[in-house]
Design an enzyme around this catalytic site. Structure first.
Site, PDB file in Angstrom:
ATOM      1  N   SER A  22      -3.941  27.872 -13.729  1.00  0.00           N
ATOM      2  CA  SER A  22      -4.221  26.440 -13.810  1.00  0.00           C
ATOM      3  C   SER A  22      -5.618  26.127 -13.266  1.00  0.00           C
ATOM      4  O   SER A  22      -6.022  26.652 -12.235  1.00  0.00           O
ATOM      5  CB  SER A  22      -3.173  25.692 -12.985  1.00  0.00           C
ATOM      6  OG  SER A  22      -3.430  24.313 -13.014  1.00  0.00           O
ATOM      7  N   LYS A  46      -3.753  22.665 -16.846  1.00  0.00           N
ATOM      8  CA  LYS A  46      -4.541  22.010 -15.791  1.00  0.00           C
ATOM      9  C   LYS A  46      -3.623  21.205 -14.864  1.00  0.00           C
ATOM     10  O   LYS A  46      -2.709  20.514 -15.335  1.00  0.00           O
ATOM     11  CB  LYS A  46      -5.553  21.077 -16.485  1.00  0.00           C
ATOM     12  CG  LYS A  46      -6.410  20.269 -15.543  1.00  0.00           C
ATOM     13  CD  LYS A  46      -7.609  21.052 -15.052  1.00  0.00           C
ATOM     14  CE  LYS A  46      -8.460  20.195 -14.111  1.00  0.00           C
ATOM     15  NZ  LYS A  46      -8.502  20.755 -12.742  1.00  0.00           N
ATOM     16  N   ASN A  70     -14.596  25.976  -5.240  1.00  0.00           N
ATOM     17  CA  ASN A  70     -14.538  24.799  -6.098  1.00  0.00           C
ATOM     18  C   ASN A  70     -13.904  23.662  -5.331  1.00  0.00           C
ATOM     19  O   ASN A  70     -13.031  23.863  -4.489  1.00  0.00           O
ATOM     20  CB  ASN A  70     -13.757  25.089  -7.390  1.00  0.00           C
ATOM     21  CG  ASN A  70     -12.287  24.758  -7.245  1.00  0.00           C
ATOM     22  OD1 ASN A  70     -11.888  23.589  -7.358  1.00  0.00           O
ATOM     23  ND2 ASN A  70     -11.474  25.757  -6.958  1.00  0.00           N
ATOM     24  N   GLY A  73     -11.013  18.750  -7.332  1.00  0.00           N
ATOM     25  CA  GLY A  73     -10.233  17.607  -6.858  1.00  0.00           C
ATOM     26  C   GLY A  73      -9.262  17.054  -7.884  1.00  0.00           C
ATOM     27  O   GLY A  73      -9.080  15.843  -8.000  1.00  0.00           O
ATOM     28  N   CYS A 132      -3.066  22.460  -3.307  1.00  0.00           N
ATOM     29  CA  CYS A 132      -4.448  22.115  -3.651  1.00  0.00           C
ATOM     30  C   CYS A 132      -5.212  21.737  -2.388  1.00  0.00           C
ATOM     31  O   CYS A 132      -4.853  20.784  -1.710  1.00  0.00           O
ATOM     32  CB  CYS A 132      -4.525  20.965  -4.657  1.00  0.00           C
ATOM     33  SG  CYS A 132      -6.243  20.540  -5.015  1.00  0.00           S
ATOM     34  N   ILE A 193      -1.435  33.426  -4.878  1.00  0.00           N
ATOM     35  CA  ILE A 193      -1.821  32.357  -3.969  1.00  0.00           C
ATOM     36  C   ILE A 193      -2.757  31.355  -4.655  1.00  0.00           C
ATOM     37  O   ILE A 193      -3.455  31.698  -5.610  1.00  0.00           O
ATOM     38  CB  ILE A 193      -2.549  32.937  -2.725  1.00  0.00           C
ATOM     39  CG1 ILE A 193      -3.757  33.758  -3.154  1.00  0.00           C
ATOM     40  CG2 ILE A 193      -1.606  33.725  -1.873  1.00  0.00           C
ATOM     41  CD1 ILE A 193      -4.632  34.279  -2.026  1.00  0.00           C
ATOM     42  N   ASN A 194      -2.775  30.131  -4.138  1.00  0.00           N
ATOM     43  CA  ASN A 194      -3.827  29.182  -4.488  1.00  0.00           C
ATOM     44  C   ASN A 194      -5.093  29.594  -3.706  1.00  0.00           C
ATOM     45  O   ASN A 194      -5.113  30.626  -3.038  1.00  0.00           O
ATOM     46  CB  ASN A 194      -3.372  27.759  -4.145  1.00  0.00           C
ATOM     47  CG  ASN A 194      -4.082  26.702  -4.986  1.00  0.00           C
ATOM     48  OD1 ASN A 194      -5.274  26.822  -5.254  1.00  0.00           O
ATOM     49  ND2 ASN A 194      -3.374  25.667  -5.392  1.00  0.00           N
ATOM     50  N   GLY A 246      -7.884  36.554  -7.573  1.00  0.00           N
ATOM     51  CA  GLY A 246      -8.936  37.565  -7.713  1.00  0.00           C
ATOM     52  C   GLY A 246      -8.692  38.649  -8.738  1.00  0.00           C
ATOM     53  O   GLY A 246      -9.446  39.621  -8.795  1.00  0.00           O
ATOM     54  N   GLY A 267      -7.635  33.778 -12.811  1.00  0.00           N
ATOM     55  CA  GLY A 267      -8.306  32.489 -12.608  1.00  0.00           C
ATOM     56  C   GLY A 267      -9.802  32.576 -12.728  1.00  0.00           C
ATOM     57  O   GLY A 267     -10.376  32.452 -13.809  1.00  0.00           O
TER      58      GLY A 267
END
Lengths: 303, 245
Positions: A22, A46, A70, A73, A132, A193-194, A246, A267
Protein backbone atom coordinates in the site's frame (compact mmCIF):
# COMPACT_ATOMS: atom_id res chain seq x y z
CA UNK A 1 12.14 -27.24 -13.48
CA UNK A 2 8.50 -26.54 -12.72
CA UNK A 3 8.27 -24.72 -9.42
CA UNK A 4 5.10 -24.12 -7.46
CA UNK A 5 5.12 -20.46 -6.47
CA UNK A 6 1.47 -20.27 -5.41
CA UNK A 7 0.49 -19.73 -1.79
CA UNK A 8 -2.79 -19.85 0.12
CA UNK A 9 -3.38 -16.76 2.22
CA UNK A 10 -6.33 -16.83 4.64
CA UNK A 11 -8.17 -19.19 2.32
CA UNK A 12 -7.42 -17.23 -0.85
CA UNK A 13 -5.12 -18.80 -3.44
CA UNK A 14 -2.50 -16.37 -4.73
CA UNK A 15 -0.70 -17.35 -7.94
CA UNK A 16 2.48 -16.07 -6.30
CA UNK A 17 3.24 -14.34 -2.97
CA UNK A 18 4.29 -10.97 -4.46
CA UNK A 19 2.06 -8.03 -3.51
CA UNK A 20 2.89 -4.37 -4.13
CA UNK A 21 2.56 -2.66 -0.74
CA UNK A 22 0.00 0.00 0.00
CA UNK A 23 1.19 3.50 -0.87
CA UNK A 24 3.90 2.33 -3.26
CA UNK A 25 1.74 1.38 -6.21
CA UNK A 26 -0.33 4.48 -6.89
CA UNK A 27 -4.07 3.89 -7.00
CA UNK A 28 -3.30 0.47 -8.52
CA UNK A 29 -3.77 0.99 -12.23
CA UNK A 30 -0.91 3.36 -13.11
CA UNK A 31 1.26 0.43 -14.27
CA UNK A 32 -1.52 -1.37 -16.19
CA UNK A 33 0.01 -0.35 -19.52
CA UNK A 34 3.55 -1.27 -18.44
CA UNK A 35 2.91 -4.87 -17.32
CA UNK A 36 -0.12 -7.13 -16.85
CA UNK A 37 -1.47 -6.55 -13.33
CA UNK A 38 -2.66 -10.17 -13.31
CA UNK A 39 0.96 -11.21 -12.93
CA UNK A 40 0.86 -9.94 -9.32
CA UNK A 41 -0.15 -12.24 -6.45
CA UNK A 42 -2.45 -9.50 -5.15
CA UNK A 43 -2.47 -5.69 -5.01
CA UNK A 44 -2.57 -3.69 -1.75
CA UNK A 45 -4.42 -0.47 -2.51
CA UNK A 46 -3.54 3.04 -1.37
CA UNK A 47 -4.31 3.72 2.31
CA UNK A 48 -7.86 5.04 2.49
CA UNK A 49 -9.69 7.12 5.05
CA UNK A 50 -13.37 8.03 5.47
CA UNK A 51 -12.91 11.51 3.98
CA UNK A 52 -10.67 12.47 1.05
CA UNK A 53 -7.29 13.80 2.22
CA UNK A 54 -4.69 16.07 0.60
CA UNK A 55 -1.98 14.71 2.88
CA UNK A 56 1.02 16.57 4.24
CA UNK A 57 2.75 19.62 2.74
CA UNK A 58 5.79 18.99 0.52
CA UNK A 59 8.62 18.03 0.58
CA UNK A 60 7.29 14.62 1.51
CA UNK A 61 10.30 12.53 0.45
CA UNK A 62 13.90 12.34 1.68
CA UNK A 63 16.68 10.16 0.32
CA UNK A 64 18.53 8.00 2.90
CA UNK A 65 21.28 5.39 2.81
CA UNK A 66 19.52 2.19 1.81
CA UNK A 67 16.06 3.67 1.49
CA UNK A 68 13.93 6.75 1.92
CA UNK A 69 11.76 8.68 4.30
CA UNK A 70 8.22 9.50 3.29
CA UNK A 71 5.65 11.74 4.94
CA UNK A 72 2.87 11.59 2.38
CA UNK A 73 0.30 11.65 5.16
CA UNK A 74 -2.40 9.40 3.71
CA UNK A 75 -3.30 11.40 0.64
CA UNK A 76 -6.31 9.53 -0.75
CA UNK A 77 -9.64 10.12 -2.47
CA UNK A 78 -11.72 8.73 0.43
CA UNK A 79 -13.47 5.39 0.97
CA UNK A 80 -16.48 6.24 -1.24
CA UNK A 81 -14.19 6.88 -4.21
CA UNK A 82 -12.26 3.68 -3.44
CA UNK A 83 -15.30 1.39 -3.39
CA UNK A 84 -17.27 3.27 -6.04
CA UNK A 85 -14.57 4.06 -8.55
CA UNK A 86 -10.98 2.88 -7.94
CA UNK A 87 -11.60 -0.75 -6.93
CA UNK A 88 -14.26 -1.45 -9.64
CA UNK A 89 -11.99 0.11 -12.27
CA UNK A 90 -9.09 -2.10 -11.14
CA UNK A 91 -11.37 -5.14 -11.10
CA UNK A 92 -12.24 -4.43 -14.74
CA UNK A 93 -8.50 -4.40 -15.56
CA UNK A 94 -7.41 -7.53 -13.69
CA UNK A 95 -8.65 -10.49 -11.69
CA UNK A 96 -5.85 -10.55 -9.10
CA UNK A 97 -7.08 -10.22 -5.47
CA UNK A 98 -7.40 -6.64 -4.23
CA UNK A 99 -6.51 -5.64 -0.68
CA UNK A 100 -8.21 -2.49 0.63
CA UNK A 101 -5.96 -0.65 3.10
CA UNK A 102 -7.99 1.24 5.69
CA UNK A 103 -6.78 4.03 7.98
CA UNK A 104 -8.68 6.15 10.44
CA UNK A 105 -8.63 8.76 13.14
CA UNK A 106 -11.18 7.07 15.40
CA UNK A 107 -12.36 3.52 16.04
CA UNK A 108 -15.66 4.38 14.38
CA UNK A 109 -13.94 5.69 11.27
CA UNK A 110 -12.08 2.39 10.92
CA UNK A 111 -15.40 0.59 11.39
CA UNK A 112 -17.35 2.58 8.81
CA UNK A 113 -14.58 2.24 6.22
CA UNK A 114 -14.38 -1.52 6.81
CA UNK A 115 -18.16 -1.81 6.38
CA UNK A 116 -17.93 0.02 3.04
CA UNK A 117 -15.01 -2.15 1.93
CA UNK A 118 -16.95 -5.24 2.99
CA UNK A 119 -19.86 -4.21 0.75
CA UNK A 120 -17.58 -3.75 -2.28
CA UNK A 121 -17.50 -6.86 -4.47
CA UNK A 122 -14.18 -5.83 -6.04
CA UNK A 123 -12.34 -6.05 -2.70
CA UNK A 124 -11.08 -9.46 -1.53
CA UNK A 125 -9.11 -8.67 1.63
CA UNK A 126 -9.33 -5.84 4.15
CA UNK A 127 -6.04 -4.62 5.62
CA UNK A 128 -6.43 -2.25 8.57
CA UNK A 129 -3.50 0.11 8.98
CA UNK A 130 -2.92 0.97 12.64
CA UNK A 131 0.66 1.98 11.91
CA UNK A 132 0.86 5.12 9.75
CA UNK A 133 3.55 7.31 11.36
CA UNK A 134 2.73 10.39 9.28
CA UNK A 135 -0.61 11.58 10.59
CA UNK A 136 -1.25 13.27 13.87
CA UNK A 137 -3.82 11.80 16.28
CA UNK A 138 -4.86 8.43 14.96
CA UNK A 139 -2.70 6.43 12.62
CA UNK A 140 0.13 4.82 14.54
CA UNK A 141 -1.44 5.67 17.91
CA UNK A 142 -3.80 2.70 17.41
CA UNK A 143 -0.95 0.35 16.67
CA UNK A 144 1.41 1.12 19.55
CA UNK A 145 -0.90 0.06 22.38
CA UNK A 146 -2.31 -3.49 22.59
CA UNK A 147 -5.64 -2.30 24.02
CA UNK A 148 -6.16 0.26 21.23
CA UNK A 149 -5.14 -2.24 18.55
CA UNK A 150 -7.58 -4.74 20.06
CA UNK A 151 -10.40 -2.18 20.02
CA UNK A 152 -9.84 -1.32 16.35
CA UNK A 153 -9.63 -5.02 15.43
CA UNK A 154 -12.85 -5.79 17.31
CA UNK A 155 -14.70 -3.00 15.48
CA UNK A 156 -13.24 -4.01 12.09
CA UNK A 157 -14.10 -7.67 12.74
CA UNK A 158 -17.73 -6.67 13.31
CA UNK A 159 -17.67 -4.71 10.06
CA UNK A 160 -16.44 -7.38 7.67
CA UNK A 161 -16.57 -11.09 6.93
CA UNK A 162 -13.79 -10.75 4.40
CA UNK A 163 -10.29 -11.84 5.41
CA UNK A 164 -9.14 -9.16 7.86
CA UNK A 165 -5.44 -8.30 8.21
CA UNK A 166 -4.06 -5.74 10.67
CA UNK A 167 -0.94 -3.88 9.52
CA UNK A 168 1.44 -3.40 12.42
CA UNK A 169 4.05 -0.81 13.32
CA UNK A 170 7.64 -1.70 14.22
CA UNK A 171 7.79 1.42 16.42
CA UNK A 172 6.88 -0.52 19.56
CA UNK A 173 8.70 -2.21 22.41
CA UNK A 174 7.05 -5.62 21.92
CA UNK A 175 5.39 -6.25 18.57
CA UNK A 176 4.18 -9.68 19.70
CA UNK A 177 1.94 -8.12 22.37
CA UNK A 178 0.15 -6.04 19.70
CA UNK A 179 0.02 -9.03 17.33
CA UNK A 180 -1.56 -11.29 19.94
CA UNK A 181 -4.12 -8.61 20.84
CA UNK A 182 -5.22 -8.48 17.18
CA UNK A 183 -5.30 -12.28 16.88
CA UNK A 184 -7.41 -12.55 20.04
CA UNK A 185 -9.98 -10.15 18.56
CA UNK A 186 -10.43 -12.27 15.46
CA UNK A 187 -7.99 -10.90 12.89
CA UNK A 188 -7.43 -13.42 10.10
CA UNK A 189 -3.86 -12.29 9.58
CA UNK A 190 -1.22 -9.62 10.17
CA UNK A 191 0.82 -7.46 7.81
CA UNK A 192 4.18 -6.32 9.11
CA UNK A 193 6.08 -4.07 9.17
CA UNK A 194 4.99 -0.54 8.33
CA UNK A 195 7.73 2.13 8.17
CA UNK A 196 10.11 3.06 10.99
CA UNK A 197 9.72 6.59 12.31
CA UNK A 198 12.69 8.67 11.14
CA UNK A 199 13.98 12.16 10.45
CA UNK A 200 16.57 13.91 8.27
CA UNK A 201 18.01 17.42 8.63
CA UNK A 202 19.29 19.61 5.80
CA UNK A 203 22.54 20.78 7.41
CA UNK A 204 22.91 23.74 5.02
CA UNK A 205 19.43 25.13 5.66
CA UNK A 206 19.49 23.91 9.28
CA UNK A 207 15.96 22.63 8.90
CA UNK A 208 14.22 19.24 8.66
CA UNK A 209 14.22 17.89 5.08
CA UNK A 210 10.56 16.92 5.37
CA UNK A 211 7.87 19.57 5.82
CA UNK A 212 6.29 17.19 8.36
CA UNK A 213 9.66 17.06 10.23
CA UNK A 214 9.45 13.28 10.65
CA UNK A 215 8.58 10.50 8.23
CA UNK A 216 8.48 6.76 7.77
CA UNK A 217 11.76 5.04 6.87
CA UNK A 218 11.59 2.18 4.39
CA UNK A 219 13.81 0.39 1.90
CA UNK A 220 16.49 -2.32 2.01
CA UNK A 221 17.97 -0.88 5.22
CA UNK A 222 14.87 -1.93 7.23
CA UNK A 223 14.86 -5.51 5.90
CA UNK A 224 16.62 -7.06 8.94
CA UNK A 225 14.17 -5.30 11.27
CA UNK A 226 11.26 -6.70 9.25
CA UNK A 227 12.70 -10.23 9.29
CA UNK A 228 13.10 -10.05 13.07
CA UNK A 229 9.54 -8.76 13.58
CA UNK A 230 8.00 -11.35 11.24
CA UNK A 231 9.89 -14.16 12.94
CA UNK A 232 8.93 -13.02 16.46
CA UNK A 233 5.26 -12.69 15.50
CA UNK A 234 5.29 -16.03 13.62
CA UNK A 235 6.45 -17.71 16.84
CA UNK A 236 3.86 -15.89 18.95
CA UNK A 237 0.74 -16.17 16.75
CA UNK A 238 -0.99 -18.79 14.61
CA UNK A 239 -2.61 -16.52 12.00
CA UNK A 240 -0.84 -15.93 8.66
CA UNK A 241 1.56 -13.05 8.13
CA UNK A 242 2.13 -10.85 5.10
CA UNK A 243 5.79 -9.89 5.45
CA UNK A 244 6.79 -6.38 4.40
CA UNK A 245 9.89 -4.24 4.72
CA UNK A 246 12.80 -3.73 2.35
CA UNK A 247 12.13 -6.74 0.10
CA UNK A 248 13.96 -6.12 -3.19
CA UNK A 249 14.75 -9.55 -4.66
CA UNK A 250 13.56 -13.15 -4.92
CA UNK A 251 16.18 -14.06 -2.29
CA UNK A 252 14.72 -11.45 0.10
CA UNK A 253 11.23 -12.85 -0.51
CA UNK A 254 12.37 -16.38 0.32
CA UNK A 255 14.11 -15.14 3.48
CA UNK A 256 10.91 -13.35 4.51
CA UNK A 257 8.87 -16.52 3.96
CA UNK A 258 11.37 -18.63 5.92
CA UNK A 259 10.98 -16.09 8.74
CA UNK A 260 7.24 -16.81 8.79
CA UNK A 261 5.49 -14.87 6.02
CA UNK A 262 2.85 -16.54 3.85
CA UNK A 263 2.91 -13.69 1.34
CA UNK A 264 5.25 -10.74 0.88
CA UNK A 265 4.66 -7.08 0.12
CA UNK A 266 7.16 -5.13 -1.96
CA UNK A 267 7.16 -1.39 -1.24
CA UNK A 268 10.09 0.97 -1.72
CA UNK A 269 11.53 -1.22 -4.50
CA UNK A 270 8.57 -0.16 -6.70
CA UNK A 271 9.59 3.48 -6.29
CA UNK A 272 13.11 2.77 -7.50
CA UNK A 273 11.98 0.41 -10.23
CA UNK A 274 8.27 0.16 -11.12
CA UNK A 275 9.03 -3.25 -12.65
CA UNK A 276 10.40 -4.62 -9.34
CA UNK A 277 7.43 -6.93 -8.64
CA UNK A 278 7.38 -8.73 -12.01
CA UNK A 279 11.20 -8.96 -11.84
CA UNK A 280 11.02 -10.72 -8.45
CA UNK A 281 8.31 -13.10 -9.73
CA UNK A 282 10.40 -13.93 -12.81
CA UNK A 283 13.48 -14.60 -10.69
CA UNK A 284 11.75 -16.95 -8.22
CA UNK A 285 11.96 -20.33 -10.02
CA UNK A 286 15.72 -20.12 -10.63
CA UNK A 287 16.43 -19.05 -7.05
CA UNK A 288 14.18 -21.87 -5.76
CA UNK A 289 16.13 -24.31 -7.93
CA UNK A 290 19.44 -23.16 -6.45
CA UNK A 291 18.03 -23.57 -2.94
CA UNK A 292 16.34 -26.90 -3.55
CA UNK A 293 12.81 -25.56 -3.02
CA UNK A 294 9.99 -27.19 -5.00
CA UNK A 295 7.01 -25.48 -3.41
CA UNK A 296 7.16 -22.00 -1.85
CA UNK A 297 4.38 -22.90 0.57
CA UNK A 298 6.75 -25.49 2.13
CA UNK A 299 9.24 -22.92 3.44
CA UNK A 300 6.84 -20.70 5.40
CA UNK A 301 8.17 -20.21 8.92
CA UNK A 302 10.77 -22.99 8.78
CA UNK A 303 13.30 -20.92 10.72
CA UNK B 1 6.86 4.85 -19.23
CA UNK B 2 9.69 2.74 -20.56
CA UNK B 3 12.84 1.46 -18.89
CA UNK B 4 16.04 1.83 -20.93
CA UNK B 5 19.74 1.37 -20.50
CA UNK B 6 21.51 4.06 -22.53
CA UNK B 7 25.18 4.80 -23.13
CA UNK B 8 26.57 8.20 -22.17
CA UNK B 9 28.14 9.95 -25.17
CA UNK B 10 29.05 13.16 -23.46
CA UNK B 11 28.67 14.64 -19.96
CA UNK B 12 30.29 18.03 -19.70
CA UNK B 13 29.82 21.43 -18.06
CA UNK B 14 27.98 24.15 -20.00
CA UNK B 15 27.85 26.76 -17.21
CA UNK B 16 29.03 26.84 -13.57
CA UNK B 17 27.39 23.83 -11.86
CA UNK B 18 25.35 22.92 -14.96
CA UNK B 19 26.06 19.98 -17.25
CA UNK B 20 24.77 18.68 -20.54
CA UNK B 21 24.58 14.91 -20.89
CA UNK B 22 23.90 13.25 -24.22
CA UNK B 23 22.86 9.62 -24.41
CA UNK B 24 22.57 7.28 -27.36
CA UNK B 25 18.99 6.26 -28.04
CA UNK B 26 17.87 4.46 -31.18
CA UNK B 27 14.62 6.38 -31.38
CA UNK B 28 13.04 9.39 -29.71
CA UNK B 29 12.26 8.47 -26.12
CA UNK B 30 9.70 11.20 -25.51
CA UNK B 31 6.12 11.40 -26.67
CA UNK B 32 6.00 15.14 -26.04
CA UNK B 33 8.42 17.91 -25.20
CA UNK B 34 8.44 18.77 -21.50
CA UNK B 35 8.40 15.14 -20.40
CA UNK B 36 11.24 14.03 -18.13
CA UNK B 37 13.34 11.00 -17.27
CA UNK B 38 14.20 9.34 -13.94
CA UNK B 39 17.83 8.27 -13.85
CA UNK B 40 19.35 5.68 -11.50
CA UNK B 41 22.39 7.28 -9.87
CA UNK B 42 25.28 5.26 -8.40
CA UNK B 43 25.15 5.23 -4.59
CA UNK B 44 21.65 6.71 -4.30
CA UNK B 45 18.48 4.77 -3.49
CA UNK B 46 15.96 6.87 -5.39
CA UNK B 47 16.24 7.85 -9.01
CA UNK B 48 16.56 11.53 -9.89
CA UNK B 49 14.11 13.34 -12.17
CA UNK B 50 15.93 15.19 -14.95
CA UNK B 51 14.58 17.44 -17.70
CA UNK B 52 15.03 16.43 -21.29
CA UNK B 53 16.37 19.26 -23.36
CA UNK B 54 16.28 17.50 -26.74
CA UNK B 55 14.98 14.14 -27.86
CA UNK B 56 16.03 13.18 -31.37
CA UNK B 57 16.50 9.97 -33.25
CA UNK B 58 19.79 8.58 -32.02
CA UNK B 59 20.25 10.96 -29.11
CA UNK B 60 18.66 12.12 -25.86
CA UNK B 61 20.07 15.31 -24.33
CA UNK B 62 19.66 16.13 -20.64
CA UNK B 63 20.51 19.44 -19.01
CA UNK B 64 20.93 19.46 -15.23
CA UNK B 65 22.32 21.41 -12.33
CA UNK B 66 24.37 19.90 -9.51
CA UNK B 67 22.34 20.59 -6.37
CA UNK B 68 23.10 17.61 -4.11
CA UNK B 69 24.67 14.18 -3.85
CA UNK B 70 22.51 12.64 -6.57
CA UNK B 71 23.29 15.17 -9.26
CA UNK B 72 26.95 15.26 -8.13
CA UNK B 73 27.15 11.49 -8.71
CA UNK B 74 25.51 12.00 -12.11
CA UNK B 75 28.11 14.65 -12.97
CA UNK B 76 30.92 12.17 -12.19
CA UNK B 77 29.77 9.71 -14.88
CA UNK B 78 31.96 9.41 -17.99
CA UNK B 79 31.34 8.88 -21.69
CA UNK B 80 30.87 5.16 -22.30
CA UNK B 81 29.19 4.59 -18.89
CA UNK B 82 25.71 3.07 -18.95
CA UNK B 83 22.74 4.90 -17.47
CA UNK B 84 19.55 3.14 -16.36
CA UNK B 85 16.59 5.43 -16.98
CA UNK B 86 12.82 5.54 -17.05
CA UNK B 87 11.73 7.62 -20.01
CA UNK B 88 8.67 9.39 -21.33
CA UNK B 89 7.46 10.45 -17.87
CA UNK B 90 4.81 13.10 -17.26
CA UNK B 91 2.45 14.86 -19.63
CA UNK B 92 4.69 17.48 -21.28
CA UNK B 93 3.87 20.76 -23.02
CA UNK B 94 1.12 20.94 -25.62
CA UNK B 95 2.89 22.69 -28.49
CA UNK B 96 -0.19 22.22 -30.69
CA UNK B 97 -2.18 24.50 -28.35
CA UNK B 98 -0.29 27.45 -29.81
CA UNK B 99 -2.15 28.78 -32.84
CA UNK B 100 -0.24 32.05 -33.18
CA UNK B 101 2.91 33.41 -31.59
CA UNK B 102 4.55 31.57 -28.70
CA UNK B 103 6.38 33.03 -25.71
CA UNK B 104 8.74 30.80 -23.74
CA UNK B 105 9.82 31.91 -20.26
CA UNK B 106 12.57 30.04 -18.44
CA UNK B 107 14.51 30.63 -15.24
CA UNK B 108 17.87 29.04 -14.44
CA UNK B 109 18.04 25.32 -15.15
CA UNK B 110 14.29 25.53 -15.86
CA UNK B 111 15.16 26.59 -19.40
CA UNK B 112 16.11 22.96 -20.19
CA UNK B 113 12.83 21.67 -21.73
CA UNK B 114 12.24 24.89 -23.68
CA UNK B 115 14.72 23.84 -26.38
CA UNK B 116 12.70 20.84 -27.61
CA UNK B 117 9.52 22.89 -27.21
CA UNK B 118 11.01 25.64 -29.37
CA UNK B 119 12.05 23.11 -31.98
CA UNK B 120 8.52 21.61 -32.08
CA UNK B 121 6.92 25.06 -32.31
CA UNK B 122 9.26 26.16 -35.10
CA UNK B 123 8.62 22.90 -36.98
CA UNK B 124 4.91 23.79 -36.83
CA UNK B 125 5.73 27.21 -38.29
CA UNK B 126 5.11 29.22 -35.12
CA UNK B 127 6.88 32.47 -34.31
CA UNK B 128 8.73 32.06 -31.02
CA UNK B 129 10.13 34.59 -28.58
CA UNK B 130 11.85 33.63 -25.34
CA UNK B 131 12.68 35.36 -22.06
CA UNK B 132 15.41 33.64 -20.08
CA UNK B 133 16.36 34.64 -16.54
CA UNK B 134 19.63 33.92 -14.73
CA UNK B 135 21.62 35.27 -11.79
CA UNK B 136 24.64 36.31 -13.85
CA UNK B 137 25.94 36.28 -17.45
CA UNK B 138 28.12 33.23 -16.68
CA UNK B 139 25.01 31.12 -15.97
CA UNK B 140 23.25 31.76 -19.28
CA UNK B 141 22.03 28.56 -20.90
CA UNK B 142 20.56 27.75 -24.33
CA UNK B 143 20.55 31.33 -25.69
CA UNK B 144 22.49 30.46 -28.86
CA UNK B 145 20.60 27.21 -29.36
CA UNK B 146 17.23 28.97 -29.20
CA UNK B 147 18.44 31.78 -31.47
CA UNK B 148 19.71 29.20 -33.96
CA UNK B 149 16.16 27.84 -34.15
CA UNK B 150 14.92 31.33 -35.03
CA UNK B 151 13.59 32.41 -31.63
CA UNK B 152 13.88 36.05 -30.55
CA UNK B 153 15.64 35.76 -27.16
CA UNK B 154 15.64 38.33 -24.34
CA UNK B 155 17.91 37.65 -21.38
CA UNK B 156 17.47 39.03 -17.88
CA UNK B 157 20.18 38.76 -15.21
CA UNK B 158 19.83 39.65 -11.55
CA UNK B 159 23.21 41.43 -11.48
CA UNK B 160 22.77 43.11 -14.83
CA UNK B 161 25.87 41.45 -16.28
CA UNK B 162 23.91 40.57 -19.42
CA UNK B 163 20.64 41.73 -20.96
CA UNK B 164 18.03 43.41 -18.80
CA UNK B 165 18.88 43.84 -15.11
CA UNK B 166 16.28 42.14 -12.96
CA UNK B 167 13.76 39.31 -13.15
CA UNK B 168 11.98 37.71 -16.09
CA UNK B 169 8.88 39.66 -15.01
CA UNK B 170 10.84 42.90 -15.53
CA UNK B 171 11.96 41.65 -18.93
CA UNK B 172 8.38 40.69 -19.82
CA UNK B 173 7.19 44.23 -19.13
CA UNK B 174 10.19 45.91 -20.75
CA UNK B 175 10.26 43.75 -23.86
CA UNK B 176 6.48 44.08 -24.29
CA UNK B 177 6.45 40.64 -25.81
CA UNK B 178 3.90 39.95 -28.52
CA UNK B 179 2.42 36.44 -28.11
CA UNK B 180 -0.77 34.35 -28.00
CA UNK B 181 0.41 31.41 -25.90
CA UNK B 182 3.01 31.27 -23.12
CA UNK B 183 5.02 28.30 -21.78
CA UNK B 184 6.86 28.64 -18.47
CA UNK B 185 9.47 26.55 -16.64
CA UNK B 186 11.60 27.67 -13.71
CA UNK B 187 11.70 28.07 -9.95
CA UNK B 188 8.32 28.21 -8.18
CA UNK B 189 8.66 31.88 -7.04
CA UNK B 190 9.30 32.90 -10.67
CA UNK B 191 6.26 31.02 -11.90
CA UNK B 192 4.04 32.47 -9.20
CA UNK B 193 5.22 35.99 -10.11
CA UNK B 194 4.46 35.34 -13.80
CA UNK B 195 1.09 33.76 -13.10
CA UNK B 196 -1.03 36.96 -12.93
CA UNK B 197 0.75 38.45 -15.96
CA UNK B 198 0.05 35.63 -18.43
CA UNK B 199 -3.13 34.54 -20.26
CA UNK B 200 -5.30 31.64 -19.07
CA UNK B 201 -4.09 29.22 -21.75
CA UNK B 202 -0.48 29.51 -20.50
CA UNK B 203 1.27 26.31 -19.45
CA UNK B 204 3.49 26.04 -16.36
CA UNK B 205 5.91 23.17 -15.75
CA UNK B 206 6.08 22.65 -11.98
CA UNK B 207 8.80 21.12 -9.86
CA UNK B 208 8.76 19.35 -6.50
CA UNK B 209 10.86 16.81 -4.68
CA UNK B 210 9.88 13.47 -6.20
CA UNK B 211 10.04 9.94 -4.86
CA UNK B 212 9.30 7.66 -7.78
CA UNK B 213 8.53 9.94 -10.75
CA UNK B 214 5.95 7.42 -11.99
CA UNK B 215 2.83 8.24 -9.97
CA UNK B 216 3.26 5.46 -7.43
CA UNK B 217 4.24 7.23 -4.19
CA UNK B 218 2.20 10.47 -4.02
CA UNK B 219 5.33 12.33 -2.91
CA UNK B 220 5.05 15.32 -5.27
CA UNK B 221 1.43 16.35 -4.92
CA UNK B 222 0.22 19.88 -5.68
CA UNK B 223 -3.20 21.36 -5.03
CA UNK B 224 -5.05 22.24 -8.25
CA UNK B 225 -8.49 23.56 -9.10
CA UNK B 226 -9.37 19.93 -9.90
CA UNK B 227 -8.10 18.60 -6.55
CA UNK B 228 -4.74 17.17 -5.51
CA UNK B 229 -2.59 16.13 -8.48
CA UNK B 230 0.75 14.30 -8.71
CA UNK B 231 3.28 16.54 -10.49
CA UNK B 232 5.15 13.52 -11.90
CA UNK B 233 2.06 11.74 -13.19
CA UNK B 234 -0.61 14.38 -13.91
CA UNK B 235 1.98 17.11 -14.68
CA UNK B 236 4.64 18.40 -14.59
CA UNK B 237 2.85 20.77 -17.00
CA UNK B 238 -0.38 22.40 -15.81
CA UNK B 239 -2.53 25.01 -17.49
CA UNK B 240 -2.84 28.34 -15.68
CA UNK B 241 -6.54 27.63 -15.09
CA UNK B 242 -5.63 24.46 -13.16
CA UNK B 243 -3.43 26.36 -10.70
CA UNK B 244 -5.23 28.00 -7.74
CA UNK B 245 -2.59 30.69 -7.26
Amino acid sequence: MVKDISVTLAGICLKNPVIPASGTFGLGYEMAEVFALDRLGAIALKGTTLEPRFGNPTPRIAECTGGLLNAVGLQNPGIDALVGDVAPKLRSLCSTPLIANISGFSVDEFGICCEKADACAAIDIVEVNVSCPNVHKGGMAFGTDPAAAAEVTRRARKATRKPLFIKLSPNVTDITAIARACEDEGADGLTLINTLLGMRIDIRRRKPVLANRTGGFSGPAVFPVAIRCVNQVAKACRIPIIGCGGVSSAEDLIEMMMAGATAVQVGSANLRDPLACPAIIDALPAVMEQLGIEKLQDIIGIV
Amino acid sequence: MEKRICTIERNSPVAPGCLRMSLTAEESLLHRCGQFVEVAVPGQYLRRPISVSLSEEGRLTLLYKVVGKGTAALAALKPGDKLDLLTGLGNGFDSSACRGKALLVGGGIGVAPLLQLCRDLRAAGREVSAILGFNTAAEILLREELEALGARVTVATMDGSAGIRGLVTDALQEAGADYDQAYVCGPMPMMRALYPLLPDASEFSLEERMGCGTGLCFGCTVQTTEGPRRICHDGPVFKKTQLPW
